[in-house]
Design an enzyme around this catalytic site. Sequence first.
Site, PDB file in Angstrom:
ATOM      1  CE  LYS A   1       3.307  -6.975  10.060  1.00 25.95           C
ATOM      2  NZ  LYS A   1       2.751  -7.397   8.801  1.00 25.95           N
TER       3      LYS A   1
ATOM      4  CB  ALA B   1      -4.618  -6.303  -0.187  1.00 22.02           C
ATOM      5  CB  ILE B   2       0.416  -7.117  -0.083  1.00 19.28           C
ATOM      6  CG1 ILE B   2      -0.040  -6.749   1.340  1.00 19.28           C
ATOM      7  CG2 ILE B   2       1.930  -7.000  -0.238  1.00 19.28           C
ATOM      8  CD1 ILE B   2       0.286  -5.338   1.791  1.00 19.28           C
TER       9      ILE B   2
ATOM     10  N   GLY C   1      -0.280 -13.715  -6.995  1.00 20.00           N
ATOM     11  CA  GLY C   1      -1.300 -13.446  -5.984  1.00 20.00           C
ATOM     12  C   GLY C   1      -1.434 -11.949  -5.782  1.00 20.00           C
TER      13      GLY C   1
ATOM     14  CB  SER D   1      -4.946  -9.587   7.645  1.00 19.37           C
ATOM     15  OG  SER D   1      -4.002 -10.267   8.438  1.00 19.37           O
TER      16      SER D   1
END
Length: 339
Positions: free
Chosen positions: A204, A10-11, A7, A273
């Site tokens: 987080k 972005a990250i 996947g 996000s």
Amino acid sequence: MKICIYGAGAIGGYLGVQLARAGADVSLIARGAHLAAMRERGLTLLAGEERHTVHPRCTDDPNELGVQDTIIITLKAHSITGVIEKMQPLLGPHTRIVTAVNGIPYWYFYKHGGQYENSTLESIDPGGRQWRELGAERAIGCIVYPATEIEAPGVIRHVYGNNFPLGEPSGEITPDVQRLADLFVAAGLKAPVLDRIRDEIWLKLWGNVCFNPISALTHATLDVICTDPSTRALSRAIMMETQAIAETFGVKFRVDVERRIEGARKVGAHKTSMLQDLERGRPMEIDPLVTVVQEMGRLTGIATPALDSVLAMVTQRARIAGLYDGVSTPSDPRALAVA
Ligand SMILES: NC(=O)C1=CN([C@@H]2O[C@H](COP(=O)(O)OP(=O)(O)OC[C@H]3O[C@@H](n4cnc5c(N)ncnc54)[C@H](OP(=O)(O)O)[C@@H]3O)[C@@H](O)[C@H]2O)C=CC1
Ligand SMILES: CC(C)(CO)C(=O)C(=O)O
């Protein structure tokens, strides 16, 4: 070490560029126009004035890659169950799986101890398939602190941060997690190895559970949510409910709620996000960030009226936009009555 990033958006794309630049044997799994662009022109990272392009192996077919030493999952967490079967060719007896995603990961209760040891959570891992078919024993925890985005197919924009804390579910500092941390550091990232990785996961998540749905509902950026007295109070209420649940599971918060909100405010005019996903018509990561906290509240008997209200509204908003077909079905009449 053969590493596959599953996947590589972005990250995962950011990690992929940094690891490839450090000379790691890294392969990327992606799809669509982004995959086509990476195959054609390589993967480019824009970071401030810097621009780096790398050409790692890129595919949508794990069969092409074979068994890996490490798989770093950087899918949106709600997509993981959908790729369990495709992931099988990557798995060997010693493969480790790093969950570089927001929210509570599938392995959460592995080596947890106490009455919930080896439990699975329906909102993130329906039927416990990730636990069984990916293997809880393979997991290494990871918290994603940086912010990045796909600016165009094949192009990742780095926004801020480079910290990816890592940790074994057992809390041990094993050779596997240490080797991975060393590799991340060689790639210019921060990767402290934590002996209480779950504390950091909740730290987080403390932000994601409130700021993300509130931003999707109001379209406000982080600075506004944390400054406006009403949305700040609502965030605080959800965070207090979340803290009570996490502490029941033995989690320790190393900062207090006001400091956590202040930290988010200082990030500035940033769209979460979940808001970005809503605006771009992409499935919203509601269950791994919000529903799961409600589920854990139900498990522990802690009412979550503030969270329930926001969850009810954000799932409705997402359903109407066609961006959610998840499991969120609040079933506790007491909580609904309070809400
Ligand atoms: N981006 C950020 O700044 C931050 C992200 N995170 C967390 O990191 C995780 C990853 O987020 P992010 O990188 O933003 O997500 P992205 O959507 O950018 O990346 C995921 C990538 O996986 C691809 N993908 C999805 N399903 C498949 C499949 N079956 N086969 C191949 N590729 C697939 C997606 O393609 P497609 O677009 O076609 O679906 C996408 O390119 C999330 O949990 C997020 O909450 C945490 C902190 C900050
Ligand atoms: C920006 C931040 C920290 C908001 O909670 C985030 O992680 C996200 O957008 O998913």
